[in-house]
Motif scaffolding. Structure first.
Motif, PDB file in Angstrom:
ATOM      1  N   PRO A 282       0.792  -1.232   0.000  1.00 21.62           N
ATOM      2  CA  PRO A 282       0.000   0.000   0.000  1.00 21.62           C
ATOM      3  C   PRO A 282       0.822   1.280   0.000  1.00 21.62           C
ATOM      4  N   ASP A 283       2.104   1.194   0.303  1.00 20.95           N
ATOM      5  CA  ASP A 283       2.938   2.397   0.375  1.00 20.95           C
ATOM      6  C   ASP A 283       3.598   2.756  -0.946  1.00 20.95           C
ATOM      7  N   SER A 284       3.311   1.976  -1.971  1.00 18.34           N
ATOM      8  CA  SER A 284       3.905   2.260  -3.276  1.00 18.34           C
ATOM      9  C   SER A 284       3.345   3.556  -3.862  1.00 18.34           C
ATOM     10  N   PRO A 285       4.197   4.384  -4.477  1.00 19.80           N
ATOM     11  CA  PRO A 285       3.684   5.560  -5.193  1.00 19.80           C
ATOM     12  C   PRO A 285       2.857   5.173  -6.413  1.00 19.80           C
ATOM     13  N   ARG A 286       2.895   3.905  -6.772  1.00 17.22           N
ATOM     14  CA  ARG A 286       2.166   3.429  -7.951  1.00 17.22           C
ATOM     15  C   ARG A 286       0.834   2.763  -7.584  1.00 17.22           C
ATOM     16  N   ALA A 287       0.447   2.781  -6.317  1.00 14.38           N
ATOM     17  CA  ALA A 287      -0.784   2.116  -5.896  1.00 14.38           C
ATOM     18  C   ALA A 287      -1.567   3.006  -4.938  1.00 14.38           C
ATOM     19  N   THR A 288      -2.876   3.010  -5.064  1.00  9.82           N
ATOM     20  CA  THR A 288      -3.761   3.735  -4.159  1.00  9.82           C
ATOM     21  C   THR A 288      -4.412   2.755  -3.191  1.00  9.82           C
ATOM     22  N   PRO A 289      -4.996   3.246  -2.087  1.00 11.42           N
ATOM     23  CA  PRO A 289      -5.741   2.348  -1.203  1.00 11.42           C
ATOM     24  C   PRO A 289      -6.842   1.581  -1.932  1.00 11.42           C
ATOM     25  N   GLU A 290      -7.507   2.247  -2.861  1.00  8.33           N
ATOM     26  CA  GLU A 290      -8.560   1.580  -3.627  1.00  8.33           C
ATOM     27  C   GLU A 290      -7.989   0.458  -4.488  1.00  8.33           C
ATOM     28  N   GLN A 291      -6.841   0.675  -5.114  1.00  7.62           N
ATOM     29  CA  GLN A 291      -6.215  -0.389  -5.896  1.00  7.62           C
ATOM     30  C   GLN A 291      -5.838  -1.573  -5.018  1.00  7.62           C
ATOM     31  N   CYS A 292      -5.387  -1.305  -3.813  1.00  6.93           N
ATOM     32  CA  CYS A 292      -5.003  -2.391  -2.915  1.00  6.93           C
ATOM     33  C   CYS A 292      -6.198  -3.258  -2.555  1.00  6.93           C
ATOM     34  N   ILE A 293      -7.328  -2.625  -2.246  1.00  3.51           N
ATOM     35  CA  ILE A 293      -8.539  -3.394  -1.963  1.00  3.51           C
ATOM     36  C   ILE A 293      -8.969  -4.168  -3.200  1.00  3.51           C
ATOM     37  N   ALA A 294      -8.957  -3.499  -4.355  1.00  2.00           N
ATOM     38  CA  ALA A 294      -9.350  -4.164  -5.607  1.00  2.00           C
ATOM     39  C   ALA A 294      -8.433  -5.340  -5.923  1.00  2.00           C
ATOM     40  N   ALA A 295      -7.150  -5.218  -5.605  1.00  2.00           N
ATOM     41  CA  ALA A 295      -6.221  -6.320  -5.837  1.00  2.00           C
ATOM     42  C   ALA A 295      -6.563  -7.527  -4.971  1.00  2.00           C
ATOM     43  N   GLN A 296      -6.929  -7.290  -3.723  1.00  6.02           N
ATOM     44  CA  GLN A 296      -7.321  -8.395  -2.846  1.00  6.02           C
ATOM     45  C   GLN A 296      -8.578  -9.080  -3.382  1.00  6.02           C
ATOM     46  N   VAL A 297      -9.545  -8.279  -3.817  1.00  8.75           N
ATOM     47  CA  VAL A 297     -10.774  -8.849  -4.369  1.00  8.75           C
ATOM     48  C   VAL A 297     -10.467  -9.659  -5.625  1.00  8.75           C
ATOM     49  N   ALA A 298      -9.622  -9.114  -6.496  1.00 11.92           N
ATOM     50  CA  ALA A 298      -9.255  -9.831  -7.713  1.00 11.92           C
ATOM     51  C   ALA A 298      -8.570 -11.152  -7.392  1.00 11.92           C
ATOM     52  N   ALA A 299      -7.727 -11.154  -6.367  1.00  9.22           N
ATOM     53  CA  ALA A 299      -7.034 -12.375  -5.969  1.00  9.22           C
ATOM     54  C   ALA A 299      -8.023 -13.436  -5.509  1.00  9.22           C
ATOM     55  N   VAL A 300      -8.995 -13.035  -4.687  1.00 10.75           N
ATOM     56  CA  VAL A 300      -9.968 -14.000  -4.188  1.00 10.75           C
ATOM     57  C   VAL A 300     -10.829 -14.534  -5.340  1.00 10.75           C
ATOM     58  N   CYS A 301     -11.321 -13.642  -6.187  1.00  9.90           N
ATOM     59  CA  CYS A 301     -12.141 -14.090  -7.318  1.00  9.90           C
ATOM     60  C   CYS A 301     -11.374 -15.066  -8.200  1.00  9.90           C
ATOM     61  N   ALA A 302     -10.110 -14.746  -8.478  1.00 10.79           N
ATOM     62  CA  ALA A 302      -9.316 -15.645  -9.321  1.00 10.79           C
ATOM     63  C   ALA A 302      -9.099 -16.995  -8.663  1.00 10.79           C
ATOM     64  N   GLY A 303      -8.858 -16.984  -7.347  1.00 13.99           N
ATOM     65  CA  GLY A 303      -8.673 -18.239  -6.643  1.00 13.99           C
ATOM     66  C   GLY A 303      -9.924 -19.107  -6.659  1.00 13.99           C
ATOM     67  N   VAL A 304     -11.066 -18.494  -6.403  1.00 13.50           N
ATOM     68  CA  VAL A 304     -12.321 -19.244  -6.423  1.00 13.50           C
ATOM     69  C   VAL A 304     -12.601 -19.773  -7.823  1.00 13.50           C
ATOM     70  N   GLU A 305     -12.405 -18.926  -8.832  1.00 15.74           N
ATOM     71  CA  GLU A 305     -12.638 -19.371 -10.219  1.00 15.74           C
ATOM     72  C   GLU A 305     -11.732 -20.540 -10.588  1.00 15.74           C
ATOM     73  N   PHE A 306     -10.482 -20.507 -10.107  1.00 12.51           N
ATOM     74  CA  PHE A 306      -9.557 -21.607 -10.393  1.00 12.51           C
ATOM     75  C   PHE A 306     -10.081 -22.904  -9.793  1.00 12.51           C
ATOM     76  N   VAL A 307     -10.568 -22.845  -8.564  1.00 14.25           N
ATOM     77  CA  VAL A 307     -11.109 -24.045  -7.914  1.00 14.25           C
ATOM     78  C   VAL A 307     -12.292 -24.576  -8.698  1.00 14.25           C
ATOM     79  N   LEU A 308     -13.163 -23.685  -9.137  1.00 16.13           N
ATOM     80  CA  LEU A 308     -14.356 -24.119  -9.868  1.00 16.13           C
ATOM     81  C   LEU A 308     -14.016 -24.664 -11.249  1.00 16.13           C
ATOM     82  N   ALA A 309     -12.944 -24.173 -11.829  1.00 17.40           N
ATOM     83  CA  ALA A 309     -12.561 -24.649 -13.164  1.00 17.40           C
ATOM     84  C   ALA A 309     -12.003 -26.065 -13.119  1.00 17.40           C
TER      85      ALA A 309
END
Length: 309
Positions: A282-309
């Motif tokens: 979260p301390d990167s000049p290239r990332a915002t707090p919103e991007q950090c939350i979105a990254a966590q959500v993307a990680a979970v969605c991808a993990g669940v989709e992988f299991v279902l696939a």
């Protein structure tokens, strides 16, 4: 090379006794509200998901009144033992904000998409005292993410293990949401060295998202699916000058290995085939707090989709 950095508690080279732990605790200031940020958000989900209190942590010492925190879990309403089960955890380290809010946002925005296909169990804030203090450790100056083991002295870790115990053998995946912050190097790592009476060894904080896979059960395709999804949201940490991240060799783009069970890490508690610890920066000049939350959500969605696939 060892540093002569002096942490303001204790005597260099001597592990802390109870007095030093109390001194550390007295320095911790409540900065936000678990009730407002987490309990209120969980309550809003109750009409769509099963919500339960899976335990309570309670802390007291001579300088502090009793503090109690209910520990909350969110479950799929259409629970079906024939379906794969996925555990999502956040806030094992209370200061890692996007893990908490990423878990809550995933449930609110995406969990319904997986109804009747997967069982979801979400513990969005495992360590509420530390969440309020924006701290890594709990009240007892223990790292919950090194204490997921039998007879754990960390109340938070023990409570989560009790929650999942009836479901052992059913988990297909566990995704544990974390952050690596600049304070890991400026505060936490000097503090742990002082607490344990060891020299402080300076390190480098990686700039970007990365994953920790399990040394004993590597699942490179699972990790790659998560990295592929997250890199659309935020940047992936490159290797450092030694070819690794936080002292571990890079085994794939944005992926390192840890011995999860041996180290007492949260991601090692289920025995699931697919496990991963996310690390947002979260301390990167290239990332915002919103991007950090979105990254966590993307990680979970991808993990669940992988299991279902």
């Amino acid at each position: 090379m060892s540093s002569t950095y002096f942490y303001p508690i204790g005597i260099p080279g001597q592990a802390w006794a109870p007095a030093e732990r109390a001194q550390w605790r007295a320095r911790q200031v409540r900065q936000r509200s678990y009730a407002d940020d987490v309990l209120t958000a969980v309550e809003r989900l109750r009409n769509r998901f099963d919500v339960e209190t899976y335990g309570e942590v309670a802390y007291v010492d001579a300088q502090h009144p009793v503090e109690t925190f209910p520990l909350m879990a969110i479950r799929s309403r259409q629970w079906d033992k024939s379906l794969p089960t996925v555990l999502i955890t956040g806030g094992v380290h209370g200061y890692e904000t996007s893990g908490v809010h990423g878990a809550l946002r995933f449930v609110d925005a995406h969990a319904a998409e997986y109804a009747a296909r997967v069982n979801l169990l979400v513990a969005p804030c495992v360590s509420p005292w530390a969440y309020e203090r924006i701290q890594r450790w709990n009240f007892d100056a223990l790292d919950p993410n090194r204490n997921f083991r039998a007879g754990s002295p960390a109340q938070e870790s023990a409570a989560l293990m009790r929650l999942i115990a009836p479901l052992l053998g059913q988990f297909a995946a566990h995704i544990d949401l974390h952050e690596t912050t600049d304070t890991d190097e400026s505060e936490y790592r000097p503090a742990v060295a002082a607490r344990d009476g060891k020299p402080f060894e300076p390190a480098t904080i990686p700039d970007g998202f990365y994953l920790v896979d399990d040394t004993a059960n590597p699942q490179p395709a699972f990790q790659a699916a998560i990295i592929d999804a997250v890199q659309r949201v935020t940047h992936i940490a490159p290797a450092d000058a030694q070819g690794g991240i936080i002292g571990s060799p890079l085994v794939a783009h944005g992926v390192i290995h840890y011995a999860m069970k041996e180290l007492g890490l949260c991601a090692g508690i289920t025995g699931a085939r697919y496990t991963s610890t996310t690390e947002v920066y979260p301390d990167s000049p290239r990332a915002t707090p919103e991007q950090c939350i979105a990254a966590q959500v993307a990680a979970v969605c991808a993990g669940v989709e992988f299991v279902l696939a």
